[in-house]
Each structure stands twice: as structure tokens, then as C-alpha cells.
Motif scaffolding. Sequence first.
Motif, PDB file in Angstrom:
ATOM      1  N   LYS A 267      68.331  59.306  90.425  1.00  0.00           N
ATOM      2  CA  LYS A 267      67.560  60.356  91.075  1.00  0.00           C
ATOM      3  C   LYS A 267      67.993  61.718  90.549  1.00  0.00           C
ATOM      4  O   LYS A 267      68.937  61.823  89.769  1.00  0.00           O
ATOM      5  CB  LYS A 267      67.724  60.258  92.594  1.00  0.00           C
ATOM      6  N   THR A 268      67.273  62.758  90.962  1.00  0.00           N
ATOM      7  CA  THR A 268      67.475  64.079  90.368  1.00  0.00           C
ATOM      8  C   THR A 268      67.776  65.121  91.441  1.00  0.00           C
ATOM      9  O   THR A 268      66.986  66.032  91.675  1.00  0.00           O
ATOM     10  CB  THR A 268      66.223  64.508  89.578  1.00  0.00           C
ATOM     11  N   PRO A 269      68.917  65.056  92.103  1.00  0.00           N
ATOM     12  CA  PRO A 269      69.223  66.047  93.143  1.00  0.00           C
ATOM     13  C   PRO A 269      69.432  67.434  92.558  1.00  0.00           C
ATOM     14  O   PRO A 269      69.989  67.596  91.471  1.00  0.00           O
ATOM     15  CB  PRO A 269      70.526  65.501  93.752  1.00  0.00           C
ATOM     16  N   GLY A 270      68.970  68.435  93.294  1.00  0.00           N
ATOM     17  CA  GLY A 270      69.204  69.819  92.884  1.00  0.00           C
ATOM     18  C   GLY A 270      68.307  70.333  91.784  1.00  0.00           C
ATOM     19  O   GLY A 270      68.501  71.444  91.296  1.00  0.00           O
ATOM     20  N   VAL A 271      67.288  69.570  91.370  1.00  0.00           N
ATOM     21  CA  VAL A 271      66.375  70.025  90.314  1.00  0.00           C
ATOM     22  C   VAL A 271      65.240  70.822  90.953  1.00  0.00           C
ATOM     23  O   VAL A 271      64.637  70.383  91.930  1.00  0.00           O
ATOM     24  CB  VAL A 271      65.820  68.836  89.515  1.00  0.00           C
ATOM     25  N   THR A 272      64.955  72.005  90.413  1.00  0.00           N
ATOM     26  CA  THR A 272      63.911  72.860  90.983  1.00  0.00           C
ATOM     27  C   THR A 272      63.003  73.416  89.899  1.00  0.00           C
ATOM     28  O   THR A 272      63.453  73.703  88.782  1.00  0.00           O
ATOM     29  CB  THR A 272      64.520  74.049  91.764  1.00  0.00           C
ATOM     30  N   VAL A 273      61.729  73.541  90.247  1.00  0.00           N
ATOM     31  CA  VAL A 273      60.754  74.196  89.376  1.00  0.00           C
ATOM     32  C   VAL A 273      60.823  75.690  89.684  1.00  0.00           C
ATOM     33  O   VAL A 273      60.607  76.108  90.823  1.00  0.00           O
ATOM     34  CB  VAL A 273      59.339  73.652  89.618  1.00  0.00           C
ATOM     35  N   GLU A 274      61.123  76.500  88.693  1.00  0.00           N
ATOM     36  CA  GLU A 274      61.391  77.919  88.895  1.00  0.00           C
ATOM     37  C   GLU A 274      60.213  78.785  88.422  1.00  0.00           C
ATOM     38  O   GLU A 274      59.480  78.417  87.509  1.00  0.00           O
ATOM     39  CB  GLU A 274      62.647  78.335  88.112  1.00  0.00           C
TER      40      GLU A 274
ATOM     41  N   LYS B 184      65.022  74.031  86.543  1.00  0.00           N
ATOM     42  CA  LYS B 184      66.480  74.095  86.547  1.00  0.00           C
ATOM     43  C   LYS B 184      67.061  72.704  86.768  1.00  0.00           C
ATOM     44  O   LYS B 184      66.848  72.080  87.804  1.00  0.00           O
ATOM     45  CB  LYS B 184      66.974  75.033  87.640  1.00  0.00           C
ATOM     46  N   VAL B 185      67.786  72.221  85.760  1.00  0.00           N
ATOM     47  CA  VAL B 185      68.524  70.960  85.855  1.00  0.00           C
ATOM     48  C   VAL B 185      69.997  71.322  85.797  1.00  0.00           C
ATOM     49  O   VAL B 185      70.474  71.853  84.786  1.00  0.00           O
ATOM     50  CB  VAL B 185      68.144  69.999  84.702  1.00  0.00           C
ATOM     51  N   GLN B 186      70.725  71.059  86.895  1.00  0.00           N
ATOM     52  CA  GLN B 186      72.107  71.518  86.998  1.00  0.00           C
ATOM     53  C   GLN B 186      72.973  70.976  85.862  1.00  0.00           C
ATOM     54  O   GLN B 186      73.794  71.702  85.289  1.00  0.00           O
ATOM     55  CB  GLN B 186      72.699  71.091  88.351  1.00  0.00           C
TER      56      GLN B 186
ATOM     57  N   SER C  85      60.427  79.158  93.893  1.00  0.00           N
ATOM     58  CA  SER C  85      60.778  77.886  93.272  1.00  0.00           C
ATOM     59  C   SER C  85      60.460  76.750  94.228  1.00  0.00           C
ATOM     60  O   SER C  85      60.269  76.961  95.429  1.00  0.00           O
ATOM     61  CB  SER C  85      62.269  77.863  92.904  1.00  0.00           C
ATOM     62  N   ALA C  86      60.398  75.518  93.691  1.00  0.00           N
ATOM     63  CA  ALA C  86      60.070  74.342  94.499  1.00  0.00           C
ATOM     64  C   ALA C  86      60.920  73.170  94.030  1.00  0.00           C
ATOM     65  O   ALA C  86      61.113  72.983  92.828  1.00  0.00           O
ATOM     66  CB  ALA C  86      58.586  74.011  94.387  1.00  0.00           C
ATOM     67  N   PRO C  87      61.435  72.362  94.968  1.00  0.00           N
ATOM     68  CA  PRO C  87      62.262  71.211  94.583  1.00  0.00           C
ATOM     69  C   PRO C  87      61.434  70.129  93.885  1.00  0.00           C
ATOM     70  O   PRO C  87      60.296  69.874  94.257  1.00  0.00           O
ATOM     71  CB  PRO C  87      62.804  70.697  95.923  1.00  0.00           C
ATOM     72  N   LEU C  88      62.043  69.515  92.891  1.00  0.00           N
ATOM     73  CA  LEU C  88      61.419  68.414  92.161  1.00  0.00           C
ATOM     74  C   LEU C  88      62.196  67.135  92.448  1.00  0.00           C
ATOM     75  O   LEU C  88      63.424  67.092  92.290  1.00  0.00           O
ATOM     76  CB  LEU C  88      61.430  68.700  90.657  1.00  0.00           C
ATOM     77  N   TYR C  89      61.491  66.094  92.882  1.00  0.00           N
ATOM     78  CA  TYR C  89      62.107  64.807  93.192  1.00  0.00           C
ATOM     79  C   TYR C  89      61.597  63.749  92.220  1.00  0.00           C
ATOM     80  O   TYR C  89      60.395  63.498  92.136  1.00  0.00           O
ATOM     81  CB  TYR C  89      61.783  64.393  94.628  1.00  0.00           C
ATOM     82  N   LEU C  90      62.523  63.135  91.496  1.00  0.00           N
ATOM     83  CA  LEU C  90      62.182  62.069  90.560  1.00  0.00           C
ATOM     84  C   LEU C  90      63.066  60.863  90.830  1.00  0.00           C
ATOM     85  O   LEU C  90      64.250  61.008  91.172  1.00  0.00           O
ATOM     86  CB  LEU C  90      62.405  62.514  89.110  1.00  0.00           C
TER      87      LEU C  90
END
Length: 216
Positions: A127-134, A113-115, A82-87
Motif C-alpha cells: 500500500k501507499t501510505p502518506g502519498v498525496t496529489v499536490e 508526493k511519495v515520501q 492536495s488530496a490523499p492517494l490510496y493504492l
Amino acid sequence: MTSSSRRRAIAIAALLAAAIPALAACGAGFDANTGAPYAPNEAGVLFDGDGPGKAYGKNGVMIPQAFILGPDSGQQLAAGNSAPLYLTLLNSTGTADQLTSIVPEEQKATSVKVQSPIDLQPGTLAKTPGVTVEGLKTALRGGESIKLTLQFKNAGDVALDVPVVARSREFATLPPAPTAAPTASPLATGSPAPSDTAIPEATGAAASESPAAGAE
């Protein structure tokens, strides 16, 4: 345009004017971005329409920053990880909205994954903390892009191509993507030398034979 709409447009323009240079500057954490000024179209389809009449943003959503954090320079993030996504998002309408989910293109990842839903208050950066591309379908090294469809409660679907950036320079202070692996690992192909275990065994054998030789 009504007076309230005009005031909101002026406020949004002022917020973007202040936000984009800050996002473009070198920094740490979520505020890091490329050293060059960040053009919104570098993050994908953020202009609605074609020709001279096209407008920045879509359905009232502006995205002054978007990137996927890849591995350190010279490494790769293997498929399956997985990789973190920053928006960084801006709601330019007068009504509150929510980012409810994100869908990746099927060939690149299994899910995002959006918590929990992310609130977008009017005229406020979110912002989008904790969002990851799985479930990455291919290895990432940096320089690639993944098409994502952001799904909002009111604004609907907003699709954009999000660049993958290597964790280096101004991005180096961000937490590393999980399980990043070197592109080459020459030490992994070697096998342990047998001498470390063979010598103690031979010494033990010689010690056991020595009393027998003395008995003769």
C-alpha cells in the motif's frame, strides 16, 4: 510455462481472489472501498492489450485498488490544495520491485508526493501510505478522475485513470483531505451588526455628558 512460474501464477490468483472481495467490502481506514464489488478496470488502464487476449495488470504490476480521496459530500476541495492517494499494488513477477515516483497529468495537478520508494515484494500486497496529489489545478467534489503515471524501478511506467471519491459512507472513516471547503457558505457574506459596538459607545458618551449638565 515452467513449474515455478505455474506455482507463482496459482499463488497470485489465490491472493487476488482473497484480496479483491476484502477490498470491495465496506471497511475502515485504508481497507475501505466502494460498497459494490470493485472491478479493476474502474481504476483505469489496468488491462494490458486488447480483445480477448488482454491480460490483467501491466508489466507484472496489478492494482486491485486505486482512488483519490476528495472532500466530504456537499463540499469541494479547492484548486491549489492536495488530496490523499490510496493504492493497493501487487507484484506478480518473481523479482522485487519499487514504486519510485508518480507523475500526474499536467492539467490536473503539479506533482505527487511519495515520501520514499515503496517496496513491492513478489506475491505480496503493498500500500501507499502518506502519498498525496499536490497542487490541484481544479476544484474536486468527487466523481472526477486524474490520470497518473506510476514509475517503477523494474516494471517501468504504468498509466491509469484514478477516480476521485467523496469522503462519505465507507470512506467516511478515512482522514479528511486538507482544507476541504463548503461549496456554498451563506454565512460568510454577512457583516457584523454595528449595534454591539455602537451601544457601548453611546452609553459612554451619555455618561460623560451627565456631570456637565449637573454642573450647569
